[in-house]
Design a protein around this motif. Structure first.
Motif, PDB file in Angstrom:
ATOM      1  N   TYR A 132      15.069 -53.617  11.230  1.00 30.32           N
ATOM      2  CA  TYR A 132      15.828 -54.628  10.498  1.00 30.32           C
ATOM      3  C   TYR A 132      15.819 -55.937  11.289  1.00 30.32           C
ATOM      4  N   TYR A 133      15.573 -57.030  10.569  1.00 27.45           N
ATOM      5  CA  TYR A 133      15.460 -58.362  11.175  1.00 27.45           C
ATOM      6  C   TYR A 133      16.428 -59.322  10.489  1.00 27.45           C
ATOM      7  N   CYS A 134      16.961 -60.248  11.255  1.00 28.17           N
ATOM      8  CA  CYS A 134      17.599 -61.385  10.608  1.00 28.17           C
ATOM      9  C   CYS A 134      16.647 -62.567  10.705  1.00 28.17           C
ATOM     10  N   ALA A 135      16.798 -63.493   9.784  1.00 30.13           N
ATOM     11  CA  ALA A 135      15.854 -64.600   9.670  1.00 30.13           C
ATOM     12  C   ALA A 135      16.582 -65.850   9.208  1.00 30.13           C
ATOM     13  N   ALA A 136      16.047 -67.005   9.616  1.00 31.85           N
ATOM     14  CA  ALA A 136      16.688 -68.276   9.301  1.00 31.85           C
ATOM     15  C   ALA A 136      15.653 -69.301   8.856  1.00 31.85           C
ATOM     16  N   PRO A 137      16.044 -70.182   7.951  1.00 33.49           N
ATOM     17  CA  PRO A 137      15.145 -71.274   7.555  1.00 33.49           C
ATOM     18  C   PRO A 137      15.223 -72.427   8.548  1.00 33.49           C
ATOM     19  N   ALA A 138      14.168 -73.217   8.614  1.00 30.79           N
ATOM     20  CA  ALA A 138      14.137 -74.358   9.531  1.00 30.79           C
ATOM     21  C   ALA A 138      14.856 -75.572   8.948  1.00 30.79           C
ATOM     22  N   MET A 139      15.136 -75.540   7.657  1.00 30.99           N
ATOM     23  CA  MET A 139      15.832 -76.651   7.016  1.00 30.99           C
ATOM     24  C   MET A 139      16.639 -76.097   5.855  1.00 30.99           C
ATOM     25  N   PRO A 140      17.648 -76.817   5.415  1.00 25.77           N
ATOM     26  CA  PRO A 140      18.416 -76.326   4.262  1.00 25.77           C
ATOM     27  C   PRO A 140      17.510 -76.192   3.041  1.00 25.77           C
ATOM     28  N   ARG A 141      17.530 -75.030   2.435  1.00 26.24           N
ATOM     29  CA  ARG A 141      16.747 -74.803   1.218  1.00 26.24           C
ATOM     30  C   ARG A 141      17.390 -73.674   0.444  1.00 26.24           C
ATOM     31  N   ARG A 142      16.937 -73.497  -0.764  1.00 28.38           N
ATOM     32  CA  ARG A 142      17.472 -72.444  -1.618  1.00 28.38           C
ATOM     33  C   ARG A 142      16.785 -71.132  -1.229  1.00 28.38           C
ATOM     34  N   ILE A 143      17.369 -70.433  -0.280  1.00 31.33           N
ATOM     35  CA  ILE A 143      16.739 -69.221   0.218  1.00 31.33           C
ATOM     36  C   ILE A 143      17.010 -68.051  -0.714  1.00 31.33           C
ATOM     37  N   GLY A 144      16.102 -67.080  -0.624  1.00 31.45           N
ATOM     38  CA  GLY A 144      16.259 -65.851  -1.382  1.00 31.45           C
ATOM     39  C   GLY A 144      15.824 -64.694  -0.521  1.00 31.45           C
TER      40      GLY A 144
ATOM     41  N   ARG B 191       8.748 -66.141   2.720  1.00 34.00           N
ATOM     42  CA  ARG B 191       8.297 -67.531   2.790  1.00 34.00           C
ATOM     43  C   ARG B 191       9.464 -68.526   2.892  1.00 34.00           C
ATOM     44  N   ASP B 192      10.670 -68.066   2.596  1.00 30.72           N
ATOM     45  CA  ASP B 192      11.841 -68.946   2.684  1.00 30.72           C
ATOM     46  C   ASP B 192      12.320 -69.125   4.118  1.00 30.72           C
ATOM     47  N   TYR B 193      11.781 -68.356   5.062  1.00 28.22           N
ATOM     48  CA  TYR B 193      12.321 -68.303   6.420  1.00 28.22           C
ATOM     49  C   TYR B 193      11.282 -68.685   7.463  1.00 28.22           C
ATOM     50  N   ASP B 194      11.789 -69.279   8.542  1.00 32.11           N
ATOM     51  CA  ASP B 194      10.908 -69.763   9.601  1.00 32.11           C
ATOM     52  C   ASP B 194      11.163 -69.112  10.955  1.00 32.11           C
ATOM     53  N   TYR B 195      12.370 -68.670  11.174  1.00 35.36           N
ATOM     54  CA  TYR B 195      12.739 -68.073  12.458  1.00 35.36           C
ATOM     55  C   TYR B 195      13.125 -66.609  12.237  1.00 35.36           C
ATOM     56  N   TRP B 196      12.712 -65.780  13.185  1.00 36.72           N
ATOM     57  CA  TRP B 196      12.948 -64.334  13.075  1.00 36.72           C
ATOM     58  C   TRP B 196      13.457 -63.778  14.388  1.00 36.72           C
ATOM     59  N   GLY B 197      14.337 -62.801  14.295  1.00 40.63           N
ATOM     60  CA  GLY B 197      14.770 -62.080  15.470  1.00 40.63           C
ATOM     61  C   GLY B 197      13.738 -61.037  15.855  1.00 40.63           C
ATOM     62  N   GLN B 198      14.051 -60.282  16.906  1.00 40.62           N
ATOM     63  CA  GLN B 198      13.095 -59.283  17.405  1.00 40.62           C
ATOM     64  C   GLN B 198      13.220 -57.957  16.664  1.00 40.62           C
ATOM     65  N   GLY B 199      14.314 -57.797  15.924  1.00 39.50           N
ATOM     66  CA  GLY B 199      14.506 -56.579  15.137  1.00 39.50           C
ATOM     67  C   GLY B 199      15.277 -55.500  15.862  1.00 39.50           C
ATOM     68  N   THR B 200      15.895 -54.633  15.069  1.00 34.22           N
ATOM     69  CA  THR B 200      16.600 -53.473  15.592  1.00 34.22           C
ATOM     70  C   THR B 200      16.253 -52.276  14.721  1.00 34.22           C
ATOM     71  N   GLN B 201      15.965 -51.152  15.352  1.00 38.90           N
ATOM     72  CA  GLN B 201      15.501 -49.967  14.628  1.00 38.90           C
ATOM     73  C   GLN B 201      16.681 -49.208  14.029  1.00 38.90           C
ATOM     74  N   VAL B 202      16.558 -48.873  12.768  1.00 34.26           N
ATOM     75  CA  VAL B 202      17.503 -47.986  12.090  1.00 34.26           C
ATOM     76  C   VAL B 202      16.735 -46.762  11.618  1.00 34.26           C
ATOM     77  N   THR B 203      17.213 -45.597  12.017  1.00 37.52           N
ATOM     78  CA  THR B 203      16.578 -44.349  11.605  1.00 37.52           C
ATOM     79  C   THR B 203      17.631 -43.467  10.953  1.00 37.52           C
ATOM     80  N   VAL B 204      17.354 -43.048   9.732  1.00 33.76           N
ATOM     81  CA  VAL B 204      18.276 -42.210   8.981  1.00 33.76           C
ATOM     82  C   VAL B 204      17.625 -40.848   8.799  1.00 33.76           C
ATOM     83  N   SER B 205      18.267 -39.833   9.340  1.00 37.48           N
ATOM     84  CA  SER B 205      17.722 -38.483   9.239  1.00 37.48           C
ATOM     85  C   SER B 205      18.279 -37.767   8.013  1.00 37.48           C
ATOM     86  N   SER B 206      17.478 -36.892   7.455  1.00 33.66           N
ATOM     87  CA  SER B 206      17.906 -36.164   6.242  1.00 33.66           C
ATOM     88  C   SER B 206      18.618 -34.873   6.591  1.00 33.66           C
TER      89      SER B 206
END
Length: 125
Positions: free
Chosen positions: A94-106, A110-125
C-alpha cells in the motif's frame, strides 16, 4: 522536498483490521489532496482511496467501499487508511501518493507525482 512515509502494514487474518498511516512533509494535503494506492504481486497498481482538497471529499474503489475509511490529522501531518473486514485479496503493498500541484485528483496514477515507499499488508485466509 516532499516526503511520504507509510507505516502500519503487517500480517492479519481475514476479517481483521489494520490502520495504515502516511506521514507527510514538505506538502500540504489539505491544499493539494492525497491518495492511497495498492499493488498486489503481479498486478497493476490500483487506486484505493483519495481525498480532494477542493472540498475534502473522499472517494473509494468499489472493492473497498464500506470496509476502508480515509481520515487525516492536520496537526500531525498524517493521513490514515482504516481497513476493516480484510480479505485475502486485499493483500498488497500500500502506497500513499500526492500531486505536485492542486488538481482534481481521483484514483488514477496519472493524477499523482510523489509516492511513498509502501507498506506491506498480508491477509491470511
Amino acid at each position: 522536498e516532499v516526503q511520504l512515509v507509510e507505516s502500519g502494514g503487517g500480517l492479519v487474518q481475514a476479517g481483521g483490521s489494520l490502520r495504515l498511516s502516511c506521514a507527510v512533509s514538505g506538502f500540504s494535503f489539505d491544499d493539494y489532496g492525497i491518495g492511497w494506492f495498492r499493488q498486489a504481486a503481479g498486478k497493476e497498481r490500483e487506486g484505493v482511496s483519495c481525498m480532494r482538497a477542493s472540498d475534502f471529499s473522499t472517494y473509494y474503489a468499489e472493492s473497498v467501499k464500506g470496509r476502508f475509511t480515509f481520515s487525516s490529522d492536520g496537526a500531525k501531518n498524517t493521513v490514515y487508511l482504516q481497513m476493516n473486514s480484510l480479505k485475502p485479496e486485499d493483500t498488497a503493498v500500500y502506497y500513499c501518493a500526492a500531486p505536485a500541484m492542486p488538481r482534481r485528483i481521483g484514483l488514477e496514477q496519472r493524477d499523482y507525482d510523489y509516492w511513498g515507499q509502501g507498506t506491506q499488508v498480508t491477509v491470511s485466509s
